[in-house]
Design an enzyme around this catalytic site. Structure first.
Site, PDB file in Angstrom:
ATOM      1  N   GLU A 173       1.025  -0.381  -6.985  1.00 11.95           N
ATOM      2  CA  GLU A 173       1.089   0.904  -6.300  1.00 11.95           C
ATOM      3  C   GLU A 173       2.557   1.240  -6.055  1.00 11.95           C
ATOM      4  O   GLU A 173       3.298   0.433  -5.494  1.00 11.95           O
ATOM      5  CB  GLU A 173       0.321   0.858  -4.985  1.00 11.95           C
ATOM      6  CG  GLU A 173      -1.171   0.647  -5.172  1.00 11.95           C
ATOM      7  CD  GLU A 173      -1.965   0.809  -3.890  1.00 11.95           C
ATOM      8  OE1 GLU A 173      -1.396   1.306  -2.893  1.00 11.95           O
ATOM      9  OE2 GLU A 173      -3.156   0.449  -3.886  1.00 11.95           O
ATOM     10  N   TYR A 227      -7.541   5.023  -9.224  1.00  9.74           N
ATOM     11  CA  TYR A 227      -7.323   4.125  -8.088  1.00  9.74           C
ATOM     12  C   TYR A 227      -8.266   2.928  -8.146  1.00  9.74           C
ATOM     13  O   TYR A 227      -7.847   1.784  -7.940  1.00  9.74           O
ATOM     14  CB  TYR A 227      -7.508   4.900  -6.784  1.00  9.74           C
ATOM     15  CG  TYR A 227      -7.296   4.079  -5.534  1.00  9.74           C
ATOM     16  CD1 TYR A 227      -6.015   3.712  -5.133  1.00  9.74           C
ATOM     17  CD2 TYR A 227      -8.373   3.689  -4.740  1.00  9.74           C
ATOM     18  CE1 TYR A 227      -5.806   2.963  -3.986  1.00  9.74           C
ATOM     19  CE2 TYR A 227      -8.172   2.954  -3.588  1.00  9.74           C
ATOM     20  CZ  TYR A 227      -6.886   2.591  -3.216  1.00  9.74           C
ATOM     21  OH  TYR A 227      -6.695   1.851  -2.079  1.00  9.74           O
ATOM     22  N   CYS A 238       0.832  -1.201   0.000  1.00  7.50           N
ATOM     23  CA  CYS A 238       0.000   0.000   0.000  1.00  7.50           C
ATOM     24  C   CYS A 238       0.867   1.252   0.000  1.00  7.50           C
ATOM     25  O   CYS A 238       1.725   1.433   0.876  1.00  7.50           O
ATOM     26  CB  CYS A 238      -0.907  -0.005   1.231  1.00  7.50           C
ATOM     27  SG  CYS A 238      -1.909   1.486   1.404  1.00  7.50           S
ATOM     28  N   TYR A 270      -0.344  -4.862  -5.039  1.00  4.62           N
ATOM     29  CA  TYR A 270       0.498  -4.796  -3.848  1.00  4.62           C
ATOM     30  C   TYR A 270       1.814  -5.550  -4.032  1.00  4.62           C
ATOM     31  O   TYR A 270       2.556  -5.739  -3.067  1.00  4.62           O
ATOM     32  CB  TYR A 270      -0.255  -5.361  -2.640  1.00  4.62           C
ATOM     33  CG  TYR A 270      -1.507  -4.584  -2.304  1.00  4.62           C
ATOM     34  CD1 TYR A 270      -1.446  -3.233  -1.969  1.00  4.62           C
ATOM     35  CD2 TYR A 270      -2.757  -5.199  -2.334  1.00  4.62           C
ATOM     36  CE1 TYR A 270      -2.597  -2.525  -1.664  1.00  4.62           C
ATOM     37  CE2 TYR A 270      -3.910  -4.502  -2.032  1.00  4.62           C
ATOM     38  CZ  TYR A 270      -3.827  -3.161  -1.705  1.00  4.62           C
ATOM     39  OH  TYR A 270      -4.963  -2.449  -1.405  1.00  4.62           O
ATOM     40  N   CYS A 272      -2.084   1.815   7.726  1.00  5.83           N
ATOM     41  CA  CYS A 272      -0.753   1.547   7.169  1.00  5.83           C
ATOM     42  C   CYS A 272      -0.467   0.062   7.320  1.00  5.83           C
ATOM     43  O   CYS A 272      -0.330  -0.436   8.432  1.00  5.83           O
ATOM     44  CB  CYS A 272       0.325   2.360   7.871  1.00  5.83           C
ATOM     45  SG  CYS A 272       1.998   1.985   7.288  1.00  5.83           S
ATOM     46  N   CYS A 309      19.175  -5.711   5.807  1.00  2.00           N
ATOM     47  CA  CYS A 309      19.715  -5.861   4.449  1.00  2.00           C
ATOM     48  C   CYS A 309      21.148  -5.361   4.407  1.00  2.00           C
ATOM     49  O   CYS A 309      21.434  -4.231   4.855  1.00  2.00           O
ATOM     50  CB  CYS A 309      18.871  -5.070   3.459  1.00  2.00           C
ATOM     51  SG  CYS A 309      19.500  -5.112   1.758  1.00  2.00           S
ATOM     52  N   ASP A 334      -3.030  -7.097   2.847  1.00  2.00           N
ATOM     53  CA  ASP A 334      -3.432  -6.490   1.577  1.00  2.00           C
ATOM     54  C   ASP A 334      -3.160  -7.476   0.451  1.00  2.00           C
ATOM     55  O   ASP A 334      -2.002  -7.861   0.219  1.00  2.00           O
ATOM     56  CB  ASP A 334      -2.660  -5.196   1.328  1.00  2.00           C
ATOM     57  CG  ASP A 334      -3.007  -4.102   2.317  1.00  2.00           C
ATOM     58  OD1 ASP A 334      -4.178  -4.054   2.750  1.00  2.00           O
ATOM     59  OD2 ASP A 334      -2.121  -3.301   2.652  1.00  2.00           O
TER      60      ASP A 334
END
Length: 219
Positions: free
Chosen positions: A98, A86, A55, A138, A201, A210, A133
């Protein structure tokens, strides 16, 4: 919803919605947090990076908080339908993900630092979803703007795959592709979590760090 939802497979160009020759809404104004213009052209010396990590509301906030970022905006990338809305993207019938466009100053940060933030801010092994999501919009993606960016993205993916595997995660599903058209999203989606601090969120990482500095790119 105006369209039948398609979550598990990308449409072919023939299956995709037709879209429109021009956007239905303007991109204007300034970033509500950084105060910088959203629309190009951008000042000389800045570089552009594009990322999809679920998202785009939460994803954009991750990047506008990063040092050296000049502006951010959200939109749709990697699909077939020109100038989608959208609702069209959420139908799964445009092929877009997105995305967040990050305009940054290479004198203050690096593309590698943005890649590190990208990998650590989501789970890149989930395919057509991110957390709760679900849908092709996504999916995880890096859209590169130069051969140097492309090389850095691939090296960072391979380095992160090694540490993810050691932590029990499966294969990375992130797309790494040369950047195609970036269609900006509607105004209410730009800096959404600044305008709506209690808004949803769904962004969350794996908790696996990472490695950084695995390849050099100037942007």
């Amino acid at each position: 919803m105006l369209f039948g939802r398609r979550e598990n497979a990308l449409p072919t160009p023939e299956e995709a919605l037709k879209g429109r020759p021009e956007p239905e809404f303007p991109l204007a104004g300034r970033h509500t947090v950084l105060g910088t213009p959203l629309a190009a052209p951008y000042p000389e010396g800045l570089s552009v990076a594009d990322f999809g990590l679920g998202c785009f509301w939460g994803a954009e906030r991750k990047f506008w908080q990063a040092p050296g970022v000049w502006t951010t905006l959200v939109g749709y990338q990697g699909g077939h339908t020109p100038h989608p809305t959208y609702d069209e993207v959420c139908s799964g019938l445009t092929g877009h993900t997105e995305a967040v466009r990050v305009v940054f100053d290479p004198a203050r940060t690096s593309y590698e630092a943005l890649l590190k933030l990208f990998w650590e801010s989501h789970d890149p092994t989930q395919g057509f979803r991110q957390g709760n999501d679900r849908g092709t919009q996504y999916r995880s993606a890096i859209h590169t703007h130069s051969p140097a960016q492309h090389t850095a993205a691939e090296f960072s993916r391979d380095a992160y795959q090694s540490v993810l595997h050691a932590s029990g995660y499966g294969p990375i599903t992130t797309e790494i592709l040369p950047a195609g058209p970036f269609y900006y999203a509607e105004a209410d989606h730009q800096q959404y979590l600044d305008k709506n601090p209690a808004g949803y969120c769904g962004i969350g990482g794996t908790g696996v760090s990472c490695p950084i500095g695995v390849a050099k790119a100037d942007g």
